[in-house]
Design a protein around this motif. Structure first.
Motif, short mmCIF file in Angstrom:
data_model
loop_
_atom_site.label_atom_id
_atom_site.label_comp_id
_atom_site.label_asym_id
_atom_site.label_seq_id
_atom_site.Cartn_x
_atom_site.Cartn_y
_atom_site.Cartn_z
N ALA A 10 0.86 -1.18 0.00
CA ALA A 10 0.00 0.00 0.00
C ALA A 10 0.89 1.23 0.00
O ALA A 10 1.90 1.27 0.69
N ILE A 11 0.51 2.21 -0.78
CA ILE A 11 1.18 3.50 -0.75
C ILE A 11 0.25 4.44 0.00
O ILE A 11 -0.89 4.66 -0.41
N VAL A 12 0.73 4.92 1.13
CA VAL A 12 -0.08 5.74 2.02
C VAL A 12 0.60 7.10 2.18
O VAL A 12 1.76 7.15 2.59
N PRO A 13 -0.09 8.17 1.87
CA PRO A 13 0.52 9.48 2.07
C PRO A 13 0.71 9.76 3.57
O PRO A 13 -0.24 9.69 4.33
N ALA A 14 1.93 10.01 3.96
CA ALA A 14 2.24 10.32 5.35
C ALA A 14 3.40 11.32 5.34
O ALA A 14 4.40 11.10 4.67
N PRO A 15 3.27 12.41 6.09
CA PRO A 15 4.30 13.44 6.05
C PRO A 15 5.61 13.05 6.72
O PRO A 15 6.66 13.60 6.40
N GLU A 18 7.26 8.73 11.35
CA GLU A 18 6.49 8.46 12.57
C GLU A 18 5.01 8.29 12.26
O GLU A 18 4.35 7.42 12.80
N THR A 19 4.50 9.14 11.37
CA THR A 19 3.09 9.03 10.97
C THR A 19 2.85 7.72 10.22
O THR A 19 1.86 7.03 10.46
N ALA A 20 3.76 7.38 9.32
CA ALA A 20 3.63 6.12 8.57
C ALA A 20 3.64 4.92 9.51
O ALA A 20 2.85 3.99 9.35
N LEU A 21 4.54 4.95 10.50
CA LEU A 21 4.59 3.86 11.48
C LEU A 21 3.30 3.79 12.29
O LEU A 21 2.78 2.70 12.57
N ALA A 22 2.76 4.94 12.67
CA ALA A 22 1.51 4.96 13.44
C ALA A 22 0.35 4.40 12.62
O ALA A 22 -0.49 3.65 13.15
N ILE A 23 0.29 4.73 11.34
CA ILE A 23 -0.76 4.20 10.46
C ILE A 23 -0.62 2.68 10.35
O ILE A 23 -1.60 1.94 10.45
N ALA A 24 0.61 2.21 10.14
CA ALA A 24 0.84 0.76 10.02
C ALA A 24 0.49 0.05 11.32
O ALA A 24 -0.10 -1.04 11.30
N GLU A 25 0.84 0.64 12.45
CA GLU A 25 0.52 0.02 13.75
C GLU A 25 -0.98 -0.04 13.97
O GLU A 25 -1.51 -1.04 14.46
N ALA A 26 -1.70 1.01 13.58
CA ALA A 26 -3.16 1.00 13.71
C ALA A 26 -3.77 -0.09 12.83
O ALA A 26 -4.69 -0.79 13.25
N ALA A 47 -0.52 -9.56 11.60
CA ALA A 47 0.14 -8.98 10.44
C ALA A 47 1.53 -8.50 10.82
O ALA A 47 1.71 -7.86 11.85
N SER A 48 2.49 -8.84 10.00
CA SER A 48 3.83 -8.27 10.09
C SER A 48 3.92 -7.24 8.97
O SER A 48 3.59 -7.53 7.83
N ILE A 49 4.37 -6.03 9.32
CA ILE A 49 4.33 -4.93 8.36
C ILE A 49 5.69 -4.26 8.27
O ILE A 49 6.28 -3.89 9.29
N GLY A 50 6.17 -4.11 7.05
CA GLY A 50 7.39 -3.36 6.77
C GLY A 50 7.03 -2.01 6.21
O GLY A 50 6.22 -1.91 5.29
N VAL A 51 7.62 -0.95 6.76
CA VAL A 51 7.30 0.42 6.37
C VAL A 51 8.57 1.09 5.86
O VAL A 51 9.65 0.91 6.43
#
Length: 85
Positions: A10-15, A18-26, A47-51
């Protein structure tokens, strides 16, 4: 979308990272709440997630390699984790 047998991207816009990690953790926590039934038993989903961050100066292929490395680190660390690569 699906990028392998058990891998999705997934490509998720995150500034920020830290924001990207928080989205992945959620997302990881939300997946944990799902417990489908199969054969009369409840299954646990994890789920195991690589960011990684895709910046304008970085190639997409390099970002995918970093995300895959982070995913392997998450799995090696005990699964059901989020890791930054």
């Amino acid at each position: 979308g699906r990028i392998g047998c058990d891998r999705f991207g997934a490509i998720v816009p995150a500034p920020t990272e830290e924001t990207a990690l928080a989205i992945a953790e959620a997302l990881r926590r939300e997946i944990e709440t799902i417990s489908p039934r199969a054969g009369g038993r409840r299954l646990a989903l994890t789920a195991s997630i690589g960011v990684t961050r895709l910046a304008g100066d970085l190639a997409f292929a390099g970002a995918m390699t970093r995300a895959e490395t982070a995913l392997r680190m998450a799995k090696a660390g005990g699964r059901n984790r989020v890791r930054l690569g």
